[in-house]
Design a protein around this motif. Structure first.
Motif, PDB file in Angstrom:
ATOM      1  N   GLN A 134     -16.969   5.572  11.046  1.00  0.00           N
ATOM      2  CA  GLN A 134     -16.056   5.373  12.173  1.00  0.00           C
ATOM      3  C   GLN A 134     -15.274   4.068  12.050  1.00  0.00           C
ATOM      4  N   LYS A 135     -15.910   3.029  11.501  1.00  0.00           N
ATOM      5  CA  LYS A 135     -15.203   1.767  11.301  1.00  0.00           C
ATOM      6  C   LYS A 135     -14.155   1.899  10.195  1.00  0.00           C
ATOM      7  N   LEU A 136     -14.443   2.713   9.192  1.00  0.00           N
ATOM      8  CA  LEU A 136     -13.447   2.977   8.150  1.00  0.00           C
ATOM      9  C   LEU A 136     -12.296   3.814   8.699  1.00  0.00           C
ATOM     10  N   LEU A 137     -12.617   4.747   9.585  1.00  0.00           N
ATOM     11  CA  LEU A 137     -11.573   5.537  10.236  1.00  0.00           C
ATOM     12  C   LEU A 137     -10.680   4.632  11.077  1.00  0.00           C
ATOM     13  N   MET A 138     -11.284   3.670  11.746  1.00  0.00           N
ATOM     14  CA  MET A 138     -10.514   2.744  12.585  1.00  0.00           C
ATOM     15  C   MET A 138      -9.460   2.011  11.755  1.00  0.00           C
ATOM     16  N   VAL A 139      -9.862   1.454  10.629  1.00  0.00           N
ATOM     17  CA  VAL A 139      -8.904   0.709   9.819  1.00  0.00           C
ATOM     18  C   VAL A 139      -7.863   1.647   9.216  1.00  0.00           C
ATOM     19  N   HIS A 140      -8.241   2.881   8.935  1.00  0.00           N
ATOM     20  CA  HIS A 140      -7.285   3.874   8.436  1.00  0.00           C
ATOM     21  C   HIS A 140      -6.212   4.158   9.485  1.00  0.00           C
ATOM     22  N   LEU A 141      -6.638   4.329  10.741  1.00  0.00           N
ATOM     23  CA  LEU A 141      -5.683   4.605  11.818  1.00  0.00           C
ATOM     24  C   LEU A 141      -4.765   3.415  12.063  1.00  0.00           C
ATOM     25  N   VAL A 142      -5.327   2.216  12.015  1.00  0.00           N
ATOM     26  CA  VAL A 142      -4.507   1.025  12.223  1.00  0.00           C
ATOM     27  C   VAL A 142      -3.522   0.852  11.068  1.00  0.00           C
ATOM     28  N   THR A 143      -3.978   1.110   9.854  1.00  0.00           N
ATOM     29  CA  THR A 143      -3.085   1.016   8.692  1.00  0.00           C
ATOM     30  C   THR A 143      -1.899   1.966   8.838  1.00  0.00           C
ATOM     31  N   ALA A 144      -2.178   3.182   9.303  1.00  0.00           N
ATOM     32  CA  ALA A 144      -1.097   4.159   9.491  1.00  0.00           C
ATOM     33  C   ALA A 144      -0.100   3.674  10.530  1.00  0.00           C
ATOM     34  N   LEU A 145      -0.578   3.057  11.603  1.00  0.00           N
ATOM     35  CA  LEU A 145       0.312   2.581  12.656  1.00  0.00           C
ATOM     36  C   LEU A 145       1.174   1.411  12.193  1.00  0.00           C
ATOM     37  N   VAL A 146       0.560   0.446  11.507  1.00  0.00           N
ATOM     38  CA  VAL A 146       1.366  -0.713  11.069  1.00  0.00           C
ATOM     39  C   VAL A 146       2.316  -0.321   9.931  1.00  0.00           C
ATOM     40  N   THR A 147       1.943   0.698   9.167  1.00  0.00           N
ATOM     41  CA  THR A 147       2.868   1.223   8.157  1.00  0.00           C
ATOM     42  C   THR A 147       4.078   1.841   8.844  1.00  0.00           C
ATOM     43  N   GLU A 148       3.820   2.613   9.903  1.00  0.00           N
ATOM     44  CA  GLU A 148       4.903   3.222  10.668  1.00  0.00           C
ATOM     45  C   GLU A 148       5.826   2.158  11.264  1.00  0.00           C
ATOM     46  N   LEU A 149       5.260   1.014  11.620  1.00  0.00           N
ATOM     47  CA  LEU A 149       6.040  -0.065  12.219  1.00  0.00           C
ATOM     48  C   LEU A 149       6.775  -0.909  11.177  1.00  0.00           C
ATOM     49  N   GLY A 150       6.505  -0.647   9.892  1.00  0.00           N
ATOM     50  CA  GLY A 150       7.248  -1.326   8.844  1.00  0.00           C
ATOM     51  C   GLY A 150       6.611  -2.581   8.288  1.00  0.00           C
ATOM     52  N   ALA A 151       5.290  -2.731   8.422  1.00  0.00           N
ATOM     53  CA  ALA A 151       4.612  -3.915   7.892  1.00  0.00           C
ATOM     54  C   ALA A 151       4.761  -3.978   6.376  1.00  0.00           C
ATOM     55  N   ALA A 152       5.019  -5.164   5.862  1.00  0.00           N
ATOM     56  CA  ALA A 152       5.179  -5.334   4.419  1.00  0.00           C
ATOM     57  C   ALA A 152       3.862  -5.166   3.685  1.00  0.00           C
ATOM     58  N   ASP A 153       2.766  -5.597   4.294  1.00  0.00           N
ATOM     59  CA  ASP A 153       1.435  -5.473   3.698  1.00  0.00           C
ATOM     60  C   ASP A 153       0.510  -4.843   4.724  1.00  0.00           C
ATOM     61  N   PRO A 154       0.635  -3.523   4.928  1.00  0.00           N
ATOM     62  CA  PRO A 154      -0.114  -2.866   6.005  1.00  0.00           C
ATOM     63  C   PRO A 154      -1.635  -2.940   5.855  1.00  0.00           C
ATOM     64  N   THR A 155      -2.138  -2.906   4.635  1.00  0.00           N
ATOM     65  CA  THR A 155      -3.586  -2.941   4.439  1.00  0.00           C
ATOM     66  C   THR A 155      -4.174  -4.252   4.929  1.00  0.00           C
ATOM     67  N   ALA A 156      -3.554  -5.364   4.543  1.00  0.00           N
ATOM     68  CA  ALA A 156      -4.054  -6.674   4.965  1.00  0.00           C
ATOM     69  C   ALA A 156      -3.923  -6.846   6.472  1.00  0.00           C
ATOM     70  N   LEU A 157      -2.789  -6.441   7.030  1.00  0.00           N
ATOM     71  CA  LEU A 157      -2.583  -6.574   8.474  1.00  0.00           C
ATOM     72  C   LEU A 157      -3.589  -5.741   9.248  1.00  0.00           C
ATOM     73  N   ALA A 158      -3.852  -4.531   8.778  1.00  0.00           N
ATOM     74  CA  ALA A 158      -4.820  -3.662   9.455  1.00  0.00           C
ATOM     75  C   ALA A 158      -6.208  -4.286   9.464  1.00  0.00           C
ATOM     76  N   GLU A 159      -6.622  -4.842   8.333  1.00  0.00           N
ATOM     77  CA  GLU A 159      -7.941  -5.483   8.271  1.00  0.00           C
ATOM     78  C   GLU A 159      -8.019  -6.669   9.228  1.00  0.00           C
ATOM     79  N   GLN A 160      -6.943  -7.414   9.339  1.00  0.00           N
ATOM     80  CA  GLN A 160      -6.927  -8.557  10.256  1.00  0.00           C
ATOM     81  C   GLN A 160      -7.050  -8.088  11.703  1.00  0.00           C
ATOM     82  N   LEU A 161      -6.340  -7.034  12.060  1.00  0.00           N
ATOM     83  CA  LEU A 161      -6.364  -6.543  13.434  1.00  0.00           C
ATOM     84  C   LEU A 161      -7.717  -5.951  13.816  1.00  0.00           C
ATOM     85  N   VAL A 162      -8.324  -5.168  12.911  1.00  0.00           N
ATOM     86  CA  VAL A 162      -9.622  -4.582  13.262  1.00  0.00           C
ATOM     87  C   VAL A 162     -10.715  -5.650  13.304  1.00  0.00           C
TER      88      VAL A 162
END
Length: 200
Positions: A134-162
């Motif tokens: 479930q925690k891996l799913l959480m970061v996956h969902l956040v990564t998808a959202l920040v990618t949609e928003l145009g983040a240059a480095d979505p993986t790093a941003l997602a990890e920071q947010l979760v």
């Protein structure tokens, strides 16, 4: 004991809705006293159902705990629940990760998946494994959202947010402050402002 009382108790302990009553009782007990401190007999008594009915629905305590966690997730009562809401724009979904409603009666609890993993630290246990998924799913969902928003480095941003979200939920539980997430939300807003295009 009168025949009427016996019939009333029989309907309360058996019949339809047994699984739902078990899960409701487990949710309340787990929130109040933790998973390991809650025995199956306590759950059966609180439901109320017979132990036979309890074990017919959940063969082991692990089965009950995982079903409880799945129920919380399906009802949107976890941090991750807000991430899939179609009625909110992506950025608002991300910021809602940090909004934790005050509990009505039970103590302030953190993320139920983190709580469960802490109570079952063996990484190979079924409960810990489910929590990790479930925690891996959480970061996956956040990564998808920040990618949609145009983040240059979505993986790093997602990890920071979760990390902010889980940390805030844990501190809310330890300190007993349901609105502690406001501090992490302020930090998340700064992260998003720096990482996303100005139009997001």
């Amino acid at each position: 004991m009168s025949a009427t009382t016996t019939e009333t108790e029989r309907r309360g302990r058996g019949g339809r809705g047994g699984r739902e009553r078990i899960l409701a009782a487990a949710a309340q007990l787990f929130a109040q006293q933790g998973i390991n401190a809650t025995g199956m007999e306590q759950v059966a008594e609180a439901a109320p159902v017979s132990k036979r009915t309890l074990y017919a629905h959940f063969r082991t305590k692990s089965d009950l705990v995982i079903a409880h966690l799945r129920e919380l997730s399906a009802a949107g009562r976890t941090l991750e629940g807000v991430l899939t809401r179609d009625d909110l724009p992506p950025r608002e979904r991300l910021l809602r990760l940090f909004d934790h409603p005050a509990p009505e009666a039970s103590p302030v609890r953190g993320c139920p998946f983190v709580d469960a993993a802490a109570e079952f630290p063996d990484p190979d246990s079924a409960i810990h494994s489910y929590a990790r998924e479930q925690k891996l799913l959480m970061v996956h969902l956040v990564t998808a959202l920040v990618t949609e928003l145009g983040a240059a480095d979505p993986t790093a941003l997602a990890e920071q947010l979760v990390t902010l979200a889980d940390g805030a939920a844990s501190r809310a539980m330890v300190l007993g402050e349901a609105d502690y997430g406001r501090h992490a939300r302020a930090a998340a807003e700064i992260l998003l402002a720096h990482a996303l295009p100005k139009s997001s």
